[in-house]
Design a protein around this motif. Structure first.
Motif, mmCIF file in Angstrom:
data_model
loop_
_atom_site.group_PDB
_atom_site.id
_atom_site.type_symbol
_atom_site.label_atom_id
_atom_site.label_comp_id
_atom_site.label_asym_id
_atom_site.label_seq_id
_atom_site.Cartn_x
_atom_site.Cartn_y
_atom_site.Cartn_z
ATOM 1 N N ALA A 56 0.830 -1.210 0.000
ATOM 2 C CA ALA A 56 0.000 0.000 0.000
ATOM 3 C C ALA A 56 0.859 1.253 0.000
ATOM 4 C CB ALA A 56 -0.924 -0.003 1.218
ATOM 5 N N THR A 57 1.974 1.204 0.705
ATOM 6 C CA THR A 57 2.862 2.364 0.765
ATOM 7 C C THR A 57 3.612 2.551 -0.546
ATOM 8 O OG1 THR A 57 3.124 2.059 3.146
ATOM 9 C CG2 THR A 57 4.761 3.421 2.041
ATOM 10 N N GLY A 58 4.034 1.454 -1.164
ATOM 11 C CA GLY A 58 4.770 1.547 -2.414
ATOM 12 C C GLY A 58 3.910 1.969 -3.596
ATOM 13 N N PHE A 59 2.687 1.449 -3.672
ATOM 14 C CA PHE A 59 1.752 1.806 -4.746
ATOM 15 C C PHE A 59 0.693 2.725 -4.149
ATOM 16 C CE2 PHE A 59 3.541 -2.129 -6.263
ATOM 17 C CZ PHE A 59 3.618 -1.970 -7.637
ATOM 18 N N SER A 60 0.783 4.001 -4.453
ATOM 19 C CA SER A 60 -0.091 4.919 -3.731
ATOM 20 C C SER A 60 -0.439 6.113 -4.584
ATOM 21 C CB SER A 60 0.604 5.344 -2.441
ATOM 22 O OG SER A 60 1.888 5.856 -2.753
ATOM 23 N N GLY A 61 -0.203 7.320 -4.048
ATOM 24 C CA GLY A 61 -0.566 8.521 -4.787
ATOM 25 C C GLY A 61 0.119 8.603 -6.135
ATOM 26 N N MET A 84 7.791 -2.976 -12.801
ATOM 27 C CA MET A 84 9.062 -3.383 -12.214
ATOM 28 C C MET A 84 9.019 -3.364 -10.682
ATOM 29 S SD MET A 84 11.247 -4.133 -14.584
ATOM 30 C CE MET A 84 11.306 -3.985 -16.376
ATOM 31 N N PHE A 85 8.098 -2.606 -10.104
ATOM 32 C CA PHE A 85 8.034 -2.514 -8.652
ATOM 33 C C PHE A 85 7.560 -3.822 -8.023
ATOM 34 C CE2 PHE A 85 8.683 1.883 -9.393
ATOM 35 C CZ PHE A 85 9.158 2.410 -8.205
ATOM 36 N N ALA A 86 6.771 -4.627 -8.748
ATOM 37 C CA ALA A 86 6.266 -5.871 -8.174
ATOM 38 C C ALA A 86 7.392 -6.858 -7.874
ATOM 39 C CB ALA A 86 5.208 -6.486 -9.095
ATOM 40 N N PRO A 87 8.197 -7.268 -8.873
ATOM 41 C CA PRO A 87 9.295 -8.193 -8.534
ATOM 42 C C PRO A 87 10.321 -7.577 -7.595
ATOM 43 C CG PRO A 87 9.499 -7.416 -10.810
ATOM 44 C CD PRO A 87 8.164 -6.980 -10.317
ATOM 45 N N ALA A 88 10.523 -6.262 -7.704
ATOM 46 C CA ALA A 88 11.511 -5.615 -6.842
ATOM 47 C C ALA A 88 11.110 -5.710 -5.374
ATOM 48 C CB ALA A 88 11.678 -4.151 -7.257
ATOM 49 N N MET A 89 9.834 -5.486 -5.082
ATOM 50 C CA MET A 89 9.375 -5.584 -3.698
ATOM 51 C C MET A 89 9.487 -7.009 -3.175
ATOM 52 S SD MET A 89 6.036 -3.111 -3.499
ATOM 53 C CE MET A 89 6.199 -1.327 -3.572
ATOM 54 N N TYR A 251 16.377 0.090 -9.090
ATOM 55 C CA TYR A 251 15.927 1.279 -8.351
ATOM 56 C C TYR A 251 14.795 0.910 -7.393
ATOM 57 C CZ TYR A 251 13.620 5.737 -7.413
ATOM 58 O OH TYR A 251 13.042 6.802 -6.788
ATOM 59 N N ALA A 252 13.813 0.148 -7.883
ATOM 60 C CA ALA A 252 12.658 -0.205 -7.060
ATOM 61 C C ALA A 252 13.051 -1.146 -5.929
ATOM 62 C CB ALA A 252 11.577 -0.838 -7.928
ATOM 63 N N PHE A 253 14.021 -2.023 -6.190
ATOM 64 C CA PHE A 253 14.503 -2.898 -5.116
ATOM 65 C C PHE A 253 15.108 -2.068 -3.981
ATOM 66 C CE2 PHE A 253 18.392 -4.747 -3.302
ATOM 67 C CZ PHE A 253 17.816 -5.737 -2.517
ATOM 68 N N LEU A 254 15.980 -1.138 -4.345
ATOM 69 C CA LEU A 254 16.588 -0.291 -3.326
ATOM 70 C C LEU A 254 15.544 0.613 -2.678
ATOM 71 C CD1 LEU A 254 19.912 0.603 -5.176
ATOM 72 C CD2 LEU A 254 19.617 -0.966 -3.241
ATOM 73 N N PHE A 255 14.543 1.042 -3.448
ATOM 74 C CA PHE A 255 13.423 1.824 -2.929
ATOM 75 C C PHE A 255 12.775 1.083 -1.759
ATOM 76 C CE2 PHE A 255 8.859 2.616 -2.854
ATOM 77 C CZ PHE A 255 8.726 3.982 -3.039
ATOM 78 N N ALA A 256 12.504 -0.215 -1.954
ATOM 79 C CA ALA A 256 11.838 -0.989 -0.912
ATOM 80 C C ALA A 256 12.771 -1.346 0.236
ATOM 81 C CB ALA A 256 11.245 -2.262 -1.518
ATOM 82 N N ALA A 257 14.062 -1.527 -0.066
ATOM 83 C CA ALA A 257 14.993 -2.034 0.940
ATOM 84 C C ALA A 257 15.653 -0.960 1.777
ATOM 85 C CB ALA A 257 16.082 -2.869 0.252
ATOM 86 N N VAL A 258 15.749 0.267 1.253
ATOM 87 C CA VAL A 258 16.566 1.286 1.898
ATOM 88 C C VAL A 258 15.769 2.475 2.425
ATOM 89 C CG1 VAL A 258 18.426 2.960 1.494
ATOM 90 C CG2 VAL A 258 18.607 0.636 0.567
ATOM 91 N N LEU A 259 14.768 2.927 1.674
ATOM 92 C CA LEU A 259 14.049 4.146 2.075
ATOM 93 C C LEU A 259 13.426 3.974 3.457
ATOM 94 C CD1 LEU A 259 12.294 5.300 -1.217
ATOM 95 C CD2 LEU A 259 14.288 6.299 -0.082
ATOM 96 N N PRO A 260 13.600 4.937 4.348
ATOM 97 C CA PRO A 260 13.144 4.771 5.730
ATOM 98 C C PRO A 260 11.655 4.472 5.869
ATOM 99 C CG PRO A 260 14.665 6.611 5.590
ATOM 100 C CD PRO A 260 14.410 6.163 4.177
ATOM 101 N N PHE A 261 10.807 5.091 5.044
ATOM 102 C CA PHE A 261 9.372 4.866 5.219
ATOM 103 C C PHE A 261 8.941 3.494 4.693
ATOM 104 C CE2 PHE A 261 9.610 6.795 1.032
ATOM 105 C CZ PHE A 261 8.646 6.136 0.287
ATOM 106 N N PRO A 284 1.170 -11.097 -5.481
ATOM 107 C CA PRO A 284 -0.084 -10.839 -6.195
ATOM 108 C C PRO A 284 -0.627 -9.429 -5.969
ATOM 109 C CG PRO A 284 -0.467 -12.298 -4.319
ATOM 110 C CD PRO A 284 1.009 -12.163 -4.471
ATOM 111 N N PHE A 285 -0.471 -8.912 -4.763
ATOM 112 C CA PHE A 285 -0.953 -7.561 -4.494
ATOM 113 C C PHE A 285 -0.276 -6.555 -5.435
ATOM 114 C CE2 PHE A 285 -1.770 -8.569 0.298
ATOM 115 C CZ PHE A 285 -2.859 -9.350 -0.064
ATOM 116 N N ALA A 286 1.052 -6.633 -5.535
ATOM 117 C CA ALA A 286 1.792 -5.672 -6.351
ATOM 118 C C ALA A 286 1.504 -5.845 -7.839
ATOM 119 C CB ALA A 286 3.292 -5.814 -6.083
ATOM 120 N N CYS A 287 1.354 -7.075 -8.297
ATOM 121 C CA CYS A 287 1.069 -7.308 -9.720
ATOM 122 C C CYS A 287 -0.280 -6.710 -10.116
ATOM 123 C CB CYS A 287 1.098 -8.799 -10.025
ATOM 124 S SG CYS A 287 2.757 -9.512 -10.065
ATOM 125 N N ILE A 288 -1.282 -6.861 -9.277
ATOM 126 C CA ILE A 288 -2.605 -6.306 -9.582
ATOM 127 C C ILE A 288 -2.539 -4.780 -9.691
ATOM 128 C CG2 ILE A 288 -4.943 -5.963 -8.674
ATOM 129 C CD1 ILE A 288 -4.719 -8.795 -7.474
#
Length: 484
Positions: A56-61, A84-89, A251-261, A284-288
């Motif tokens: 929910a935080t990654g896929f949002s506004g 690309m954000f789905a496999p990265a997460m 980029y998306a992998f590091l987005f999920a792994a490093v960003l504080p939020f 499945p959540f991210a792919c949808i």
């Protein structure tokens, strides 16, 4: 029209009541014996809730408002980039979350700046690491928070038929209220509810669009408007080379792994959680949710003359869906935006009320006092984000999000991620943070670099500085910390 408006307000009021109730219910965890209750939900999240709040935080506004706008402007490249954000997460959850969570628990770290500081020493220099990381986090995530509040205001204004400023004020007020009550627990629980609505909204949108135009028909009509929309010569806005869009994966992998939020959620899982169970929900959540940018492509076919690309989603909802369906999906999209806004607000407030306080005034503090400081910070920075949004010049929502998150990613990649492979010292961590910040921010603001090229180049510079400066100064600072 009045009946529909009344229905929209009723739906909104019910959703507000549920969110505030969840915040109240979660307040018992926030009011624990130490700050971990407010900052990391007392390490109480299970795999379903943890996975839900991550997605929910990654896929949002940006996913529901900014990404369709980018697809409208640049074409199908955004659809691939968003996916690309789905496999990265999933990769981040499976291969980094457990490592980060266990190490942070051993060091009793409740935030990512605190994790970076304790990993690189114990003393005044490590407090500098925590303080600098906190300040940069506050500055950059306030930029991103501004874009989220802007997105909420745009959508709420059209849905509830009142000025954009009022919509933004109403939404951030509710976010402040339930975040103050329950801290990260409230954020995670409300994110889970919001994600369920987001998933249903994505399914309804896909059903309507592909029921009207098959994927093949959509591609053909886009090609008739401009062949570059489906067969671009570049990967703009991600870079000039066609393959630059695939840079979104690292980029998306590091987005999920490093960003504080994002990464702070790994710290909030229960110690007994098996992270592959969480990954089974994330995938499945991210792919949808990755299908959402197709709205921008559909609107480019149906309404090619929009003045502002970021209006693609709001106008789509008003024009192509039944008012009741449009109202429900609008609520789901508002949920999506709030899921990231509340995470950003909680992280910014934590950086100020916990990390800066500990960096400047180390030592034990009264739990009740620190809880009140944490809650006050949520209010202060929520209002600050609103004021920044009200007085900011026009901007493309997705770019502002990239500027904030991409530059913060480049800032923290050395001391948070590279340190899991090779441990440097506090001097290297400080150099990496400053180098990544200047490189990514400078490239995004003052050059024509693609949206992921600037942050990834910042990551390279941050990594080189982390290793190089650490090796040059190991005699000055001992390598201490907790080994996973």
């Amino acid at each position: 029209m009045d009946d529909i408006l009344w229905l929209n307000w009723t739906i909104m009021a019910i959703s507000f009541a549920v969110l505030i109730w969840l915040g109240w219910r979660s307040s018992t965890i926030a009011e624990g014996d130490d700050e971990s209750g407010f900052l990391i939900a007392g390490r109480s999240l299970g795999p379903f809730v943890g996975a839900s709040t991550i997605v929910a935080t990654g896929f949002s506004g940006w996913g529901f408002m900014g990404s369709p706008g980018v697809a409208y402007e640049f074409g199908a490249t955004e659809l691939l980039g968003n996916f690309m954000f789905a496999p990265a997460m999933v990769i981040a959850v499976l291969f980094f979350a457990r490592y980060l969570a266990r190490r942070a628990q051993k060091m009793r770290s409740c935030t990512i700046p605190e994790y970076a500081a304790r990993l690189h020493g114990d003393g005044s220099l490590s407090r500098w690491v925590q303080g600098v990381a906190a300040v940069i986090t506050i500055v950059l995530l306030l930029v991103f928070l501004t874009s989220q509040i802007k997105a909420v205001g745009i959508l709420a204004a059209g849905w509830l038929d009142f000025p954009e400023e009022w919509g933004a004020t109403l939404m951030i007020s509710i976010i402040i209220l339930y975040t103050v009550l329950g801290g990260l627990t409230a954020v995670a629980w409300t994110d889970t509810l919001m994600l369920m609505g987001m998933l249903l909204g994505a399914v309804i949108i896909a059903t309507q669009i592909f029921g009207d135009l098959s994927p093949f028909a959509l591609v053909e009509q886009l090609r008739a408007i401009d062949p570059a929309l489906v067969d671009p010569a570049t990967a703009r806005p991600y870079g000039e080379a066609k393959g630059s869009v695939f840079l979104v994966l690292p980029y998306a992998f590091l987005f999920a792994a490093v960003l504080p939020f994002m990464a702070v959620r790994f710290l909030a899982f229960r110690p007994d959680v098996k992270f592959h169970h969480a990954g089974m929900f994330v995938a499945p959540f991210a792919c949808i949710l990755s299908i959402i940018p197709v709205v921008g492509l559909y609107m480019r076919v149906k309404m090619p003359g929009l003045e502002h690309a970021d209006q693609a989603m709001p106008i789509y909802l008003e024009t192509f869906l039944h008012p009741a369906s449009g109202g429900f999906i609008t609520l789901c999209i508002l949920f999506a935006m709030k899921s990231t806004a509340n995470s950003l607000l909680h992280t910014v407030a934590s950086a100020a009320s916990h990390d800066l306080r500990v960096a400047i005034f180390p030592g034990h503090h009264d739990p009740r006092l620190t809880l009140n400081i944490n809650r006050l910070a949520v209010v202060v920075f929520g209002v600050t984000g609103l004021l920044m949004m009200l007085f900011a010049p026009p901007f493309l929502l997705s770019f502002l999000g990239i500027l904030g998150t991409g530059t913060l990613l480049a800032t923290l990649v050395g001391p948070v991620f590279v340190s899991s492979i090779w441990r440097g010292n506090a001097w290297g961590a400080l150099a990496a943070m400053l180098g990544g910040f200047v490189t990514s921010g400078g490239m995004l603001l003052f050059t024509d670099a693609g949206w992921v090229e600037g942050p990834l180049m910042g990551c390279v510079i941050s990594t080189l500085l982390y290793v190089g400066v650490s090796m040059a100064t190991f005699g000055l600072t001992p390598r201490v910390g907790v080994t996973a």
